[in-house]
Design a protein around this motif. Structure first.
Motif, PDB file in Angstrom:
ATOM      1  N   PRO A  39       0.807  -1.237   0.000  1.00 21.08           N
ATOM      2  CA  PRO A  39       0.000   0.000   0.000  1.00 21.08           C
ATOM      3  C   PRO A  39       0.831   1.273   0.000  1.00 21.08           C
ATOM      4  O   PRO A  39       0.520   2.221  -0.734  1.00 21.08           O
ATOM      5  CB  PRO A  39      -0.826  -0.131   1.285  1.00 21.08           C
ATOM      6  CG  PRO A  39      -0.984  -1.605   1.474  1.00 21.08           C
ATOM      7  CD  PRO A  39       0.320  -2.203   1.013  1.00 21.08           C
ATOM      8  N   VAL A  90       0.331   3.765  -3.210  1.00 14.41           N
ATOM      9  CA  VAL A  90      -0.270   5.086  -3.085  1.00 14.41           C
ATOM     10  C   VAL A  90       0.700   6.163  -3.548  1.00 14.41           C
ATOM     11  O   VAL A  90       0.301   7.155  -4.187  1.00 14.41           O
ATOM     12  CB  VAL A  90      -0.759   5.344  -1.641  1.00 14.41           C
ATOM     13  CG1 VAL A  90       0.382   5.533  -0.664  1.00 14.41           C
ATOM     14  CG2 VAL A  90      -1.678   6.571  -1.589  1.00 14.41           C
ATOM     15  N   ILE A 121      -0.531  10.579   4.647  1.00 11.15           N
ATOM     16  CA  ILE A 121      -1.116   9.271   4.343  1.00 11.15           C
ATOM     17  C   ILE A 121      -0.254   8.230   5.038  1.00 11.15           C
ATOM     18  O   ILE A 121       0.940   8.111   4.747  1.00 11.15           O
ATOM     19  CB  ILE A 121      -1.168   9.014   2.826  1.00 11.15           C
ATOM     20  CG1 ILE A 121      -1.991  10.105   2.129  1.00 11.15           C
ATOM     21  CG2 ILE A 121      -1.747   7.636   2.534  1.00 11.15           C
ATOM     22  CD1 ILE A 121      -2.002   9.994   0.608  1.00 11.15           C
ATOM     23  N   ALA A 158       0.799   4.419   6.009  1.00 11.15           N
ATOM     24  CA  ALA A 158       0.757   3.015   5.595  1.00 11.15           C
ATOM     25  C   ALA A 158       1.778   2.240   6.425  1.00 11.15           C
ATOM     26  O   ALA A 158       2.671   1.583   5.890  1.00 11.15           O
ATOM     27  CB  ALA A 158       1.047   2.887   4.104  1.00 11.15           C
ATOM     28  N   LEU A 208      -4.339   4.256   6.032  1.00 12.79           N
ATOM     29  CA  LEU A 208      -4.658   3.064   5.258  1.00 12.79           C
ATOM     30  C   LEU A 208      -4.581   1.806   6.121  1.00 12.79           C
ATOM     31  O   LEU A 208      -5.259   0.812   5.842  1.00 12.79           O
ATOM     32  CB  LEU A 208      -3.688   2.927   4.080  1.00 12.79           C
ATOM     33  CG  LEU A 208      -3.498   4.175   3.189  1.00 12.79           C
ATOM     34  CD1 LEU A 208      -2.486   3.880   2.087  1.00 12.79           C
ATOM     35  CD2 LEU A 208      -4.824   4.616   2.596  1.00 12.79           C
ATOM     36  N   SER A 209      -3.775   1.854   7.154  1.00 15.36           N
ATOM     37  CA  SER A 209      -3.465   0.677   7.962  1.00 15.36           C
ATOM     38  C   SER A 209      -4.713   0.081   8.605  1.00 15.36           C
ATOM     39  O   SER A 209      -5.636   0.789   9.018  1.00 15.36           O
ATOM     40  CB  SER A 209      -2.474   1.051   9.068  1.00 15.36           C
ATOM     41  OG  SER A 209      -1.488   1.934   8.588  1.00 15.36           O
ATOM     42  N   GLY A 231     -10.441   7.117   7.725  1.00 12.49           N
ATOM     43  CA  GLY A 231      -9.966   5.797   8.123  1.00 12.49           C
ATOM     44  C   GLY A 231     -10.036   5.647   9.624  1.00 12.49           C
ATOM     45  O   GLY A 231     -10.811   6.335  10.290  1.00 12.49           O
ATOM     46  N   CYS A 252      -8.772   1.766   5.412  1.00 14.14           N
ATOM     47  CA  CYS A 252      -9.455   2.223   4.203  1.00 14.14           C
ATOM     48  C   CYS A 252      -8.476   2.202   3.032  1.00 14.14           C
ATOM     49  O   CYS A 252      -7.289   1.945   3.202  1.00 14.14           O
ATOM     50  CB  CYS A 252      -9.995   3.637   4.411  1.00 14.14           C
ATOM     51  SG  CYS A 252      -8.712   4.907   4.573  1.00 14.14           S
ATOM     52  N   ILE A 253      -8.988   2.471   1.819  1.00 14.35           N
ATOM     53  CA  ILE A 253      -8.097   2.537   0.651  1.00 14.35           C
ATOM     54  C   ILE A 253      -7.640   3.961   0.386  1.00 14.35           C
ATOM     55  O   ILE A 253      -6.736   4.176  -0.419  1.00 14.35           O
ATOM     56  CB  ILE A 253      -8.749   1.956  -0.620  1.00 14.35           C
ATOM     57  CG1 ILE A 253      -9.965   2.792  -1.049  1.00 14.35           C
ATOM     58  CG2 ILE A 253      -9.113   0.497  -0.430  1.00 14.35           C
ATOM     59  CD1 ILE A 253     -10.468   2.467  -2.454  1.00 14.35           C
ATOM     60  N   GLY A 254      -8.276   4.964   1.043  1.00 13.70           N
ATOM     61  CA  GLY A 254      -7.816   6.333   0.887  1.00 13.70           C
ATOM     62  C   GLY A 254      -8.850   7.259   0.286  1.00 13.70           C
ATOM     63  O   GLY A 254     -10.057   7.015   0.361  1.00 13.70           O
ATOM     64  N   VAL A 279      -5.102   7.034  -3.062  1.00 11.72           N
ATOM     65  CA  VAL A 279      -5.534   5.655  -2.810  1.00 11.72           C
ATOM     66  C   VAL A 279      -4.416   4.713  -3.224  1.00 11.72           C
ATOM     67  O   VAL A 279      -3.557   5.064  -4.037  1.00 11.72           O
ATOM     68  CB  VAL A 279      -6.821   5.315  -3.592  1.00 11.72           C
ATOM     69  CG1 VAL A 279      -7.981   6.191  -3.151  1.00 11.72           C
ATOM     70  CG2 VAL A 279      -6.607   5.448  -5.106  1.00 11.72           C
ATOM     71  N   GLY A 291     -13.456  -0.210   1.626  1.00 11.48           N
ATOM     72  CA  GLY A 291     -12.497   0.183   0.600  1.00 11.48           C
ATOM     73  C   GLY A 291     -12.573  -0.678  -0.638  1.00 11.48           C
ATOM     74  O   GLY A 291     -12.594  -0.177  -1.770  1.00 11.48           O
TER      75      GLY A 291
END
Length: 687
Positions: free
Chosen positions: A24, A28, A70, A72, A97-98, A128, A131-133, A142, A162
């Motif tokens: 991820p 991203v 962001i 990750a 994202l985690s 989040g 989530c994917i962003g 994302v 996500g």
């Protein structure tokens, strides 16, 4: 709250950025670079000084000031990183994202709570975790692909899942749907579907904002907020469709394990969506199809012309539209004959208009002009045109595009072929056009869109009730089922007409009461909940001797402490009920009464309060509505009085939220009105 740093950051740091684009943090970063992000881009990676050509810092402490982060990295490292970014680096937007937070266990929930507290302390925004962003027209935040075409007038998508967001984008892209923004809210630790929708409502600009919103939700945490902002957006000219999953018991368990959220009552969700004017969809492809329909002007009527070069798909589309309550009017007369003369032999124009596999672009243009100009019964046009593989169809799709630019009536293109005409479809979509691959899916979706009513007024006109009397009875009542005299008081205060009745616990009082009410009578036990199951109901009581005999018998029934007498009325049995639903307030239900509730289960629900207009719409949606209207010589029910009674009960439970559940079953309805014959009300006050 959503802020500018989240939507259009001047700088983004990827904490956990990597050269490995199969992770991820690497993906991203790759998407940000490929999306040509205009701001400053940073990476935090403890092992290297450069990642994918971007300067990397070993620690978040070493970063310059940055708007958006962001993350990750492993969940356990996120709170400390957020603390430094928020307190030292001026970061006001966070996308985590985690996974490994509240969706997993209590320890993860504690980490999540700490992060929320930190973000809130600086007035920041958090999307989040898990989530994917986020996608906006400014950056690709994302870690998934493909990235859809981003356009300010495209679709705004908000998803609690996500992966589902990705699959909805994919389904939309296949139909030419573009996106304006995508918010994958994951665990919704700070910002959920409701908060994003609130922002889209409060920031709505009629000149610049997208007018199409798609939602995927597994739990509705704040139904009032969702109702308020969804209906507000629709009143401003937007169109909204949503999937609410987790309605079944098994689906609820799956939703809980997925997000850590509790699923909502599906009946309450259905009522909320209907009140807000949201089109409810059952799957991703249907949602994407509805989004495509939203990209076209709304139908002004339900009459459709079907133009086709293939008979089978036209028959299936006709079935789908007809079964969905749409109309396919027969086209005949001089204008129809003139149209037929301009087509190849073997064509038909009755509707569907079939101009054969050899039909030309020129003929299609003639047909569309006729539907637009000559047939007033037509409100919209569905064009089915794939390819028999005989020749290229660029000219057909170009003709469609030209006619769509000038037509007053919406033209919906359905392209059943793909492999054979892939290039033609691509050229059509590149013009900014949306198309539909499957005629049945399109037909079902169009019918659903047409039958979704506009949102209810924000401040509906409600029947007047005696608020002071209602509150006096409720304030004095304890928990449990109310006594008959308390129920009578509430019904009278709410303006609900009821049968003459009374309660007696002595035989002579019972006889005197029978004389006052008048024969024929109904006698019922007071005490047992299910009266008929204990033989506690007697109808057609016509004399004093029967009153005395039945009183003595009934008083011997277990749990009975009195007998109720009521005048026996005639009419169709109908039902009104209410139930308090967690977070949603009260649902008010109506339908046929008596045993029909259990047998037919034909009940409609709405969220209180309900205007008489909304109540009437609920009644008309009942499968048994024909019975309420009156059939085969049977007297119908006064629909206006029935709707008014439903609305009055909705006001009652709004004034008295302590009412946990109530049943008016039955009410007897005829042309004169609707009269309550039996009622139960249970109070549940919070400690």
């Amino acid at each position: 709250m959503i802020n500018e740093q989240l939507l259009n950051p001047s700088g983004i740091v990827v904490v956990g950025g990597s050269d490995d684009i199969q992770k991820p943090g690497g993906k991203v970063l790759r998407n940000l670079l490929d999306g040509d992000f205009k701001g400053r881009l940073y990476v935090v990676n403890p092992k290297v000084d450069e990642v994918q050509g971007v300067k990397s810092y070993r620690k978040v402490d070493d970063l310059p000031q940055v708007d958006c982060a962001i993350l990750a990295i492993a969940a356990k490292y996120c709170p400390d990183a957020v603390e430094v970014l928020a307190k030292q680096k001026g970061t006001k937007a966070f996308i985590i994202l985690s996974a490994g937070f509240s969706e997993e266990n209590a320890e993860g929930a504690a980490l999540e709570s700490r992060i929320v507290d930190t973000v809130n302390s600086v007035g920041g925004a958090l999307i989040g975790p898990n989530c994917i962003g986020v996608l906006t027209t400014h950056y690709n935040g994302v870690f998934t692909t493909p990235i859809p075409a981003l356009d300010p007038r495209g679709v705004d998508l908000i998803s609690g899942s996500g992966a589902t967001a990705l699959f909805i984008m994919d389904a939309g892209m296949q139909k030419g749907v573009k996106f304006s923004s995508v918010f994958s809210v994951g665990n919704s630790a700070q910002l959920g579907v409701e908060e994003v929708l609130e922002y889209l409502d409060e920031s709505f600009d009629p000149e610049k904002s997208s007018r199409v919103k798609l939602l995927y939700v597994e739990s509705i945490a704040k139904p009032e907020k969702l109702l308020k902002h969804a209906s507000s957006l629709i009143r401003k000219g937007c169109r909204i469709a949503a999937i609410k999953s987790g309605g079944s018991a098994a689906g609820s368990r799956a939703a809980s394990s997925h997000t850590g959220a509790l699923a909502s009552s599906d009946v309450a969700v259905e009522a909320l969506f209907r009140k807000a004017g949201i089109v409810r969809c059952n799957g991703r492809d249907e949602l994407a199809t509805v989004a495509g329909i939203f990209m076209y002007p709304p139908l002004q009527g339900k009459n459709m012309a079907i133009v086709t070069h293939a008979g089978g798909p036209a028959v299936m589309l006709t079935d789908a539209l007809s079964n969905g309550g749409m109309e396919i009017p027969h086209l005949e007369g001089e204008k129809a004959l003139q149209l037929l003369e301009q087509l190849f032999n073997g064509s038909s124009v009755g509707n569907p208009i079939d101009f054969l596999a050899t039909g030309t672009a020129e003929q299609l243009g003639i047909i569309l002009d006729a539907c637009e100009r000559d047939f007033d019964a037509v409100d919209g046009i569905a064009v089915i045109f794939g390819s028999p593989g005989l020749f290229p169809v660029f000219d057909v799709y170009d003709m469609l595009d030209r006619k769509m630019k000038t037509a007053r009536k919406p033209i919906f293109p359905i392209f059943p072929s793909y492999t054979i005409v892939k290039e033609e479809i691509k050229a059509f979509a590149d013009k900014g056009r949306v198309y539909f691959p499957d005629e049945v899916l399109f037909g079902n979706a169009l019918a659903k869109v047409w039958h979704t009513a506009a949102p209810q007024p924000e401040n509906p006109v409600l029947p007047a009730v005696n608020v002071q009397k209602i509150r006096a009875i409720i304030d004095q009542a304890g928990n449990g089922y109310l006594a008959p005299e308390q129920i009578h008081g509430l019904l009278d205060a709410a303006g609900i007409e009821r049968a003459k009745e009374g309660v007696a616990d002595q035989e002579e009082d019972c006889v005197r009461l029978a004389t006052e009410i008048g024969y024929p009578l109904v006698m019922k036990v007071v005490g047992p909940v299910h009266k008929s199951e204990v033989n506690g109901v007697v109808l057609h009581v016509k004399d004093e001797q029967t009153v005395r005999r039945e009183f003595r018998r009934m008083m011997q029934i277990k749990d009975t402490y009195a007998v109720m007498l009521a005048q026996q009325l005639s009419g169709t049995e109908v039902f009104i009920g209410a139930k308090r639903e967690q977070k949603f307030g009260h649902m008010v239900l109506c339908g046929l009464g008596g045993i029909f509730i259990e047998v037919l289960k034909d009940v409609k629900a709405g969220l209180a309060p309900l205007s008489c207009t909304e109540a009437r719409e609920m009644i008309r949606q009942l499968k048994s509505y024909k019975i309420i209207q009156g059939v085969r010589g049977q007297e119908g029910v006064n629909e206006a009085k029935f709707a008014e009674a439903v609305a009055r009960i909705s006001v009652l439970v709004k004034i008295a939220p302590e009412i946990f559940e109530m049943d008016l079953n039955p009410l007897l309805g005829n042309k004169a009105g609707v009269v309550a014959v039996d009622a139960r009300i249970r109070i549940e006050k919070e400690n």
